[in-house]
Each structure stands twice: as C-alpha cells, then as structure tokens.
Design an enzyme around this catalytic site. Structure first.
Site, PDB file in Angstrom:
ATOM      1  N   VAL A  83      -5.066  -0.333   2.161  1.00  0.00           N
ATOM      2  CA  VAL A  83      -3.704   0.150   1.963  1.00  0.00           C
ATOM      3  C   VAL A  83      -2.844  -1.107   2.019  1.00  0.00           C
ATOM      4  O   VAL A  83      -2.713  -1.739   3.073  1.00  0.00           O
ATOM      5  CB  VAL A  83      -3.264   1.143   3.050  1.00  0.00           C
ATOM      6  CG1 VAL A  83      -1.837   1.635   2.757  1.00  0.00           C
ATOM      7  CG2 VAL A  83      -4.222   2.318   3.137  1.00  0.00           C
ATOM      8  N   GLU A  84      -2.283  -1.480   0.897  1.00  0.00           N
ATOM      9  CA  GLU A  84      -1.533  -2.741   0.813  1.00  0.00           C
ATOM     10  C   GLU A  84      -0.040  -2.455   0.743  1.00  0.00           C
ATOM     11  O   GLU A  84       0.412  -1.682  -0.082  1.00  0.00           O
ATOM     12  CB  GLU A  84      -1.990  -3.534  -0.408  1.00  0.00           C
ATOM     13  CG  GLU A  84      -3.477  -3.872  -0.377  1.00  0.00           C
ATOM     14  CD  GLU A  84      -3.832  -4.976  -1.349  1.00  0.00           C
ATOM     15  OE1 GLU A  84      -3.352  -6.106  -1.180  1.00  0.00           O
ATOM     16  OE2 GLU A  84      -4.599  -4.682  -2.279  1.00  0.00           O
ATOM     17  N   GLY A  85       0.701  -3.128   1.625  1.00  0.00           N
ATOM     18  CA  GLY A  85       2.132  -2.905   1.712  1.00  0.00           C
ATOM     19  C   GLY A  85       2.459  -1.897   2.797  1.00  0.00           C
ATOM     20  O   GLY A  85       2.666  -0.715   2.530  1.00  0.00           O
ATOM     21  N   ASN A  92       5.090   3.199   2.275  1.00  0.00           N
ATOM     22  CA  ASN A  92       4.078   3.353   1.239  1.00  0.00           C
ATOM     23  C   ASN A  92       3.511   4.773   1.325  1.00  0.00           C
ATOM     24  O   ASN A  92       3.022   5.189   2.375  1.00  0.00           O
ATOM     25  CB  ASN A  92       2.972   2.319   1.463  1.00  0.00           C
ATOM     26  CG  ASN A  92       1.956   2.262   0.348  1.00  0.00           C
ATOM     27  OD1 ASN A  92       1.654   3.277  -0.276  1.00  0.00           O
ATOM     28  ND2 ASN A  92       1.421   1.082   0.092  1.00  0.00           N
ATOM     29  N   GLU A 188      -5.810 -11.680  -4.794  1.00  0.00           N
ATOM     30  CA  GLU A 188      -4.836 -10.597  -4.931  1.00  0.00           C
ATOM     31  C   GLU A 188      -4.817 -10.027  -6.342  1.00  0.00           C
ATOM     32  O   GLU A 188      -4.787  -8.805  -6.537  1.00  0.00           O
ATOM     33  CB  GLU A 188      -3.435 -11.097  -4.566  1.00  0.00           C
ATOM     34  CG  GLU A 188      -2.397  -9.998  -4.450  1.00  0.00           C
ATOM     35  CD  GLU A 188      -2.660  -9.053  -3.292  1.00  0.00           C
ATOM     36  OE1 GLU A 188      -2.449  -7.844  -3.469  1.00  0.00           O
ATOM     37  OE2 GLU A 188      -3.102  -9.524  -2.220  1.00  0.00           O
TER      38      GLU A 188
END
Length: 487
Positions: A83-85, A92, A188
C-alpha cells in the site's frame, strides 16, 4: 441495443452464443477484465442502478495483477505488494480497505540502506561513504523537483529524469551511485531515469497527496482481499463467500470487439459471442499494445497513438527459499543493496523476519531489460545467478536455495507487463486520449488514472472515474467526452 435473438445462418457460424442478462429497463454492458479497475467500475455502475452487465475475465480468478501464489509453504504476492502513500494529508482508499479487513501489513523502513550496501566481490561499504552519496542524490532530486515545477504544463518542455540529473552535474556511474539511483527510480517506476518523465514523476502525486509511507502486505488471505472486498458488495456470493454471480464469467479470453453506433459484440477465444449496448475495456496497457484483442473497425489513429505513446513497464519480484537464514536480522536490516558494476543486476533485496517468521525467504527485485532477460531463461539459471550474488555478499558458506519463484508478467499474453510508466513529453492531453471512449467502447485501468497510474489505488480510482463517464452518457445523455486541446 438490448440483446435480442439472431438469425439461424449466424448461429451456424458460432457454436456458442451468450448475451448480457435481458433487462429492458437498462442498457446492457460488457466489462472486459476482472482486475481491480474492472471490479471497481462494475460496482460503480451497479450503485448507479446499471446492473445489467456481465464481466468477462480471461483467467480463473478476479484481481488481475493483484495475485497471491503458494510458495514454499506460504502465500506470497506475485504482483502488487505494497500500500503506497500512507499517513499524508489525504487518505489512500486502499489503506482504508486494508485497515477494515485487518490485513497484515508492515511498515517498510528504508532509512538504513547506507549500512546495508554490499560490494561486488564481497564486503560492506562504509556507511558514511554511502550516506554521503544518498545525501547527494537527495539534493539532486530536490533540485529536479523545483525544475519540474517550472516547466510549462503542456509537456513540451518535459525532459527525462536523467537529463535533469545531468543539468545538476550528477550522472550516476559508480556501482554505489547506480545502486542508489536504481533504488530511487527503477525500483519505483520499473524503468530507468533515461526514459522516465521528470514532469509527471517529480513530485509524485501518490506520495505528495497520500503520504510518503509504504506498507508491505503479507497476509495469507492475499492482497487480492481488497478486490474481493469490493466485489462482494455487488456480486452474489454463497455462504462461504465464493462469488457465484452469473454476471461474472471466468476463463473467457476476449479476442475481438466489434462496435457500431448501435451496439457492441464481444467474441471470446472459445467461440462465444456477447452482445450489448456498451463495452468497458479494463485490460492492461500491455494487452492493448499487443493486439491480443482485435477492434473492428480499427480504433482511430489518435487512440492508437495514445496507447503506444505510454510505456508498459516490467517489475519482477523473485522469491528464494532457504533451509536457514544467513543474512543480518533485526531493526535496520530488512532492505539491502548489491552495488554491481552492471546497473540493476540483482540490486535490491529484502528479508521477511517479521512478515513471514521462520520462512527463510528472500526477495530480490529486477526490472525492465533484466526482467525480460530473466523471463527467457530457466529458473535454474536465475537461481544460480542470484546465489552467486548472495555468495559475494555473505560468503561461500551460505546454503543453497531450495525453491525459487520467478513471475513472468511480460511473457503472459493476458498482461504483457506489470504497470504503466509515464514516458517523456506525454502530458494530460495524451492521458485524456488514452481513457477517452471510442463510440460505445469505454476504457479503464491503472494506465488511465490521471494522477496515480501504476498503483493499486490508481486502478481502483480509474474504475470509478471511467464508470462515471459511462453513467453520464447513459443516464444524462452527456456522451461527448471532451479532450482539452494541446497547448
């Protein structure tokens, strides 16, 4: 056009014939693909009262590139894993789902890489030396972010990240500099700085809006639980939670979409034909670029060019299982770098002391050309290469890996890569074109997300956005999708 009967001569040509469920009260819709964007779009349509749809999925499962696989006694994530951010000014939506489902997730702390960077040939680099190089890279990135903000919004002044680095007299060339650069960018975006847009990645909206923290999902139910969570809100399930809704049809590989001013016909590999008023295509950008699906008539030139202008990147997570651990554990050791003279050669490693206790599993990430090369060789060769690198880092006494798992996203005709990446000079004009409908054919997927392409939340939000475009047409008669002219 609501599905109706067809003439006998046509039946003789097609051995299988299916239609969206007959419901004269609303138009019929076909959704191609049951990845997160397709499921998200279907739920949005259902919530708007447009329930007369079918979802055609080429595999035997939902979730697309969010996919768990069994590996050496545990489940690991073949595709999306983080889970990015998180912990930013906005929340998010994937983080909210992960919390509600109580998914096991772990903060990824990369702050100690300077103490965990290994030399080609053996041994660790001195931490202060690596720390200084990281500080220089961070300073250059900060300057590049300011440069990006100064560029004209039409994209004509866009340059590559590498060009921006050169403007700062910083071209990574030593093994350590290249390893840090690879961590900052390829890790990334799955593509190198020389092909990645400065303007669309500095700053990156995911981290600017949702926060800079990332969490690794290591739940044995699978990260795909978030997709099932959404699907279960509008698809019928049995008592144990298995989807039994007749509108979801698995193992249906779409090969042809015929469209006109009055409706669409979707043909599958097994000879089936589905007719409806509209179709929403949620396959990956790689599939759109591969010609797996034939569009009749051919998509207009502006649409084809937009599709081809974007990049479909390849991000490969290779898992290795060992009879025992031999790497450092404890705080500040989870991530470590191998600084090879060959950029991107088995550079970024991760252990799972907390995520999979006692599993003795390592993860190494490769991307782009290395991913393609590795996909085309036997796993035994990949394991031998990885073991050679590990022995350089930790010595010849380490045990041999007992198991290896190498995903092959690029070779898989139903995906042809892992996620999209913004190339140089492509701006919101091309983005508008890539998600714009063509008549009754609509498009969605992470590659159509205005701000979050390449991410799980991008897939989820793009499904909602694309479904709303269709809803505006069906319910409000607002069928003309406006693409703002390029400056």
């Amino acid at each position: 056009m609501v599905a109706v009967g067809i003439t006998v001569p046509f039946l003789l040509l097609l051995p299988f014939l299916f239609f969206a469920s007959a419901d004269n009260s609303s138009p019929s819709i076909i959704i191609v693909g049951a990845g997160f964007s397709g499921i998200s779009a279907a739920k949005t349509l259902s919530d708007a009262g447009l329930k007369n749809f079918i979802i055609l999925e080429g595999t035997g499962r939902i979730g697309g590139r969010i996919c768990k696989v069994p590996f050496a006694g545990i489940y690991v994530e073949k595709g999306a894993n983080w889970v990015e951010g998180v912990n930013g000014k906005q929340i998010n939506p994937i983080w909210t789902m992960a919390e509600s489902l109580h998914l096991r997730r772990f903060y990824s702390d990369y702050d100690n890489l300077s103490s965990n960077t290994y030399k080609q040939g053996g041994g660790l680099y001195d931490s202060p030396e690596v720390s200084e190089m990281i500080d220089v890279a961070d300073s250059v990135n900060g300057a590049n972010e300011k440069l990006s903000a100064s560029l004209p919004s039409n994209g004509r002044g866009d340059i590559s990240i590498l060009a921006a680095q050169r403007l700062q007299n910083h071209v990574p060339s030593t093994p350590v500099d290249m390893a840090i650069d690879y961590y900052n960018f390829d890790y990334e975006f799955a593509e190198p700085p020389r092909v990645t847009s400065l303007q669309n990645t500095e700053p990156l909206p995911t981290f600017a809006n949702f926060g800079e923290d990332v969490y690794f999902v290591a739940d044995q139910r699978g990260y795909e639980s978030v997709v099932h969570h959404v699907a279960h809100q509008f698809l019928e399930t049995d008592k144990v939670g298995t989807i039994v809704d007749h509108r979801l049809r698995l193992n249906q590989v779409v090969r042809k979409i015929t469209y006109s001013a009055t409706g669409v016909a979707v043909e599958t590999e097994d000879g089936g034909v589905y007719k409806a008023d509209y179709v929403l295509v949620s396959v990956s950008l790689g599939v759109l670029q591969s010609k797996l699906i034939e569009f009749v008539p051919m998509l207009p030139q502006w649409k084809i060019v937009a599709i081809y202008e974007f990049d479909m990147a390849i991000y490969t997570k290779i898992f290795l299982k060992f009879p025992s651990s031999f790497w450092p554990t404890g705080n500040g050791t989870q991530f470590f770098l191998y600084a090879s003279e060959r950029r991107g050669y088995y550079t970024i490693w991760q252990h799972f002391e907390k995520e999979y206790p006692g599993a003795n599993v390592l993860l190494v990430t490769v991307t782009d050309d290395e991913s393609k090369r590795i996909e085309q060789q036997p796993d035994s060769k990949t394991k031998a290469e990885a073991m050679e690198v590990l022995r350089e880092m930790f010595g010849n006494h380490i045990p041999e890996a007992t198991d290896i798992f190498v995903p092959r996203w690029w070779s898989d005709r139903l995906y042809r890569g892992t996620f999209s990446n913004w190339p140089i000079g492509v701006d919101r004009y091309e983005y508008d074109q890539i998600r714009a409908p063509v008549g009754r054919v609509y498009f969605t997927g992470e590659h159509t997300s205005e701000h979050y392409n390449g991410y799980v939340h991008g897939a989820f939000l793009s499904g909602i956005d694309s479904a709303k475009i269709m809803i505006n047409c069906i319910k409000r008669g607002l069928c003309k999708y406006m693409v703002k002219a390029k400056d």
